[in-house]
Design an enzyme around this catalytic site. Sequence first.
Site, PDB file in Angstrom:
ATOM      1  N   CYS A 110      -6.648  -5.167   0.409  1.00  0.00           N
ATOM      2  CA  CYS A 110      -6.068  -4.606   1.675  1.00  0.00           C
ATOM      3  C   CYS A 110      -7.601  -4.372   2.714  1.00  0.00           C
ATOM      4  O   CYS A 110      -8.029  -5.572   2.958  1.00  0.00           O
ATOM      5  CB  CYS A 110      -5.675  -3.342   1.383  1.00  0.00           C
ATOM      6  N   HIS A 214      -1.244  -4.277  -1.541  1.00  0.00           N
ATOM      7  CA  HIS A 214      -1.704  -3.319  -2.644  1.00  0.00           C
ATOM      8  C   HIS A 214      -1.210  -3.443  -4.028  1.00  0.00           C
ATOM      9  O   HIS A 214      -0.226  -2.800  -4.680  1.00  0.00           O
ATOM     10  CB  HIS A 214      -1.741  -1.777  -2.360  1.00  0.00           C
ATOM     11  N   GLU A 216      -2.581  -3.041  -7.018  1.00  0.00           N
ATOM     12  CA  GLU A 216      -2.624  -2.086  -7.805  1.00  0.00           C
ATOM     13  C   GLU A 216      -1.619  -0.980  -8.196  1.00  0.00           C
ATOM     14  O   GLU A 216      -1.607  -0.456  -9.420  1.00  0.00           O
ATOM     15  CB  GLU A 216      -4.073  -1.663  -7.621  1.00  0.00           C
TER      16      GLU A 216
END
Length: 241
Positions: A110, A214, A216
């Site tokens: 990001c 994102h 994660e």
Amino acid sequence: MKPVIGITTALIQGAKKVYATVSNNYVHSVERAGGIPLLLPVVADAETRERYLAIIDGLLITGGDEGVNPQLYGENPVRQLECICPERDCSEVHLITESMRQNIPILGICRGMQTLNVACGGTLYQDVFSQVDASLGHLPKNMPVDSVYHAVTLEERSQLESIFKSSRLMVNSFHHQAVKDVANSFTVTARSDDGIIEAIEHQDHSFAVGVQWHPEDLTLKHTHFLGLFSALVTASNGHRN
Ligand code: MN
């Protein structure tokens, strides 16, 4: 031996103090991919950062709410930019340029992809909603971080395509900035349907990849996203040896 993955942190103003902080989902994802997560604070001293680079085998540039400082690519802020953190940018740009020079694998996520692009000479849209005609949704309000939101198309024969084994992917999205001019020697390897750049890869470096979403936050519910962290860990193992 497992490779050490340096994870950059943000400076967050609390009620009484400034905290060095990062989402623990980055830590979990690196751990589950077989890496050793090591949090890197924002530091002013370049020699300290050189020592961090001597310790780590791979670098994860994380996201954040602050815009990347537009002065780094020769622009003044637009009204929609809101806050920036020049200290963090300075620290991360140094970590990135040195990692590029030393061929240390880098994953930018990001804001981290935007910083990777700017550190290597590229530019950004400071605010896609006011600067890109007919841009679609990229910053949904009240959306759970582990829910996918929009589609991206991956470039054929890219590292991303080989990681995800698909040319079409649903991703989450929490950004109002985006890559405008891609840095030299990087190629665009994913776009959303409005043309916004959603991933970049370096052509020569062993692993310098940026994604605008994102991953994660998705690795538990949508486990194929762990593949990005596994790719970083594998490349970092290669750098170590
Ligand atoms: Mn997006």
